[in-house]
Design a protein around this motif. Structure first.
Motif, PDB file in Angstrom:
ATOM      1  N   MET A   1       9.580  -0.278   0.429  1.00 48.78           N
ATOM      2  CA  MET A   1       8.965   0.867   1.083  1.00 48.78           C
ATOM      3  C   MET A   1       9.857   1.399   2.203  1.00 48.78           C
ATOM      4  O   MET A   1      10.696   0.674   2.729  1.00 48.78           O
ATOM      5  CB  MET A   1       7.589   0.484   1.639  1.00 48.78           C
TER       6      MET A   1
ATOM      7  N   GLU B   1       0.829   3.650   0.160  1.00 51.16           N
ATOM      8  CA  GLU B   1       1.110   3.415   1.572  1.00 51.16           C
ATOM      9  C   GLU B   1       0.815   1.980   1.963  1.00 51.16           C
ATOM     10  O   GLU B   1       0.008   1.295   1.332  1.00 51.16           O
ATOM     11  CB  GLU B   1       0.274   4.344   2.470  1.00 51.16           C
ATOM     12  N   TRP B   2       1.452   1.601   3.057  1.00 51.92           N
ATOM     13  CA  TRP B   2       1.256   0.294   3.702  1.00 51.92           C
ATOM     14  C   TRP B   2       1.197   0.596   5.187  1.00 51.92           C
ATOM     15  O   TRP B   2       2.138   1.168   5.732  1.00 51.92           O
ATOM     16  CB  TRP B   2       2.448  -0.591   3.373  1.00 51.92           C
ATOM     17  N   ARG B   3       0.133   0.251   5.846  1.00 54.15           N
ATOM     18  CA  ARG B   3       0.010   0.489   7.283  1.00 54.15           C
ATOM     19  C   ARG B   3      -0.146  -0.843   7.988  1.00 54.15           C
ATOM     20  O   ARG B   3      -0.887  -1.702   7.526  1.00 54.15           O
ATOM     21  CB  ARG B   3      -1.184   1.392   7.590  1.00 54.15           C
TER      22      ARG B   3
ATOM     23  N   ASP C   1       7.802   5.748   7.179  1.00 53.51           N
ATOM     24  CA  ASP C   1       7.581   7.189   7.343  1.00 53.51           C
ATOM     25  C   ASP C   1       7.483   7.572   8.808  1.00 53.51           C
ATOM     26  O   ASP C   1       7.860   8.668   9.186  1.00 53.51           O
ATOM     27  CB  ASP C   1       6.293   7.627   6.630  1.00 53.51           C
TER      28      ASP C   1
ATOM     29  N   TRP D   1       4.286   2.979   6.175  1.00 55.45           N
ATOM     30  CA  TRP D   1       5.336   2.750   5.194  1.00 55.45           C
ATOM     31  C   TRP D   1       4.851   3.308   3.863  1.00 55.45           C
ATOM     32  O   TRP D   1       3.638   3.364   3.621  1.00 55.45           O
ATOM     33  CB  TRP D   1       5.598   1.257   5.037  1.00 55.45           C
ATOM     34  N   SER D   2       5.769   3.698   2.986  1.00 53.96           N
ATOM     35  CA  SER D   2       5.339   4.183   1.678  1.00 53.96           C
ATOM     36  C   SER D   2       6.420   3.996   0.633  1.00 53.96           C
ATOM     37  O   SER D   2       7.603   3.840   0.942  1.00 53.96           O
ATOM     38  CB  SER D   2       4.962   5.668   1.751  1.00 53.96           C
TER      39      SER D   2
ATOM     40  N   ARG E   1       1.793   8.076  -4.621  1.00 55.51           N
ATOM     41  CA  ARG E   1       2.267   7.527  -3.354  1.00 55.51           C
ATOM     42  C   ARG E   1       1.408   6.310  -2.998  1.00 55.51           C
ATOM     43  O   ARG E   1       0.172   6.364  -3.058  1.00 55.51           O
ATOM     44  CB  ARG E   1       2.133   8.591  -2.266  1.00 55.51           C
TER      45      ARG E   1
ATOM     46  N   GLU F   1      -3.628   3.142  -0.418  1.00 54.85           N
ATOM     47  CA  GLU F   1      -3.064   2.266   0.602  1.00 54.85           C
ATOM     48  C   GLU F   1      -3.394   0.828   0.255  1.00 54.85           C
ATOM     49  O   GLU F   1      -4.554   0.487   0.015  1.00 54.85           O
ATOM     50  CB  GLU F   1      -3.627   2.599   1.976  1.00 54.85           C
TER      51      GLU F   1
ATOM     52  N   MET G   1      -2.857   9.249  -3.858  1.00 52.26           N
ATOM     53  CA  MET G   1      -2.390   8.363  -2.797  1.00 52.26           C
ATOM     54  C   MET G   1      -3.350   7.194  -2.637  1.00 52.26           C
ATOM     55  O   MET G   1      -4.562   7.363  -2.705  1.00 52.26           O
ATOM     56  CB  MET G   1      -2.299   9.122  -1.476  1.00 52.26           C
TER      57      MET G   1
END
Length: 182
Positions: free
Chosen positions: A149, A130-132, A152, A171-172, A128, A94, A92
């Motif tokens: 994305m 991710e986008w935060r 989540d 988001w992922s 995976r 980000e 994972m």
């Protein structure tokens, strides 16, 4: 030097510690625009802070655990994209981004993030990505959507910044979904 052309006048390339002065000047100029969303900008807007920021990512890259690239428009540093988190064991990572206000709306962040995600999935085998983003950061939310994305969920009041607790959206995109988003 290796670079990736994003548009006719923009390219993505390594943002290395020797560019600390250029980064600090760029962040100082964009600080008012970026600070509401990115807690690290204030510290990295100084020469010493920029040098520490870039060295941290150079060290992470040397360990195979992250990297930071700059977005240059007409030869001027105008933003960047980075792997804020990189976890080899879990597969994972980000992606994080920033851009000078005068460069928004050109698709530069979407193109740069696409290149980073593609590299993470296809070259490094990440499962995976991710986008935060702070829920109120609508431009960031739109980039996550353009990247294909999925939302989540929301981490309620999980991000304290400037005396306020903000909701953070996660988001992922999974490696199995990534080719379909391209």
């Amino acid at each position: 030097m290796l670079s990736l052309r994003l548009t006719d006048d923009a390219e993505l390339r390594a943002l290395e510690p020797w560019r600390a002065d250029e980064l600090s000047q760029h962040l100082a100029a964009a600080q008012e625009y970026l600070t509401p969303w990115l807690p690290w900008v204030e510290a990295a807007a100084s020469l010493d802070g920029a040098a520490k920021f870039l060295q941290r990512y150079a060290d992470a890259q040397a360990r195979g655990e992250g990297r930071v690239l700059g977005i240059w428009v007409d030869g001027k540093l105008s933003g960047g994209v980075l792997f804020r988190v990189w976890e080899n064991a879990s597969g994972m990572c980000e992606v994080g981004v920033w851009l000078a206000p005068e460069m928004t709306g050109r698709g530069l962040v979407t193109r740069a993030a696409t290149a980073m995600i593609d590299w993470a999935v296809r070259v490094r085998g990440m499962h995976r990505v991710e986008w935060r983003c702070v829920a109120a950061n609508e431009p960031s939310r739109r980039v996550a959507q353009r990247l294909g994305m999925r939302l989540d969920g929301t981490l309620r009041e999980s991000f304290p910044l400037h005396g306020t607790r903000h909701d953070v959206e996660v988001w992922s995109v999974l490696a199995s979904e990534w080719p379909a988003t391209r």
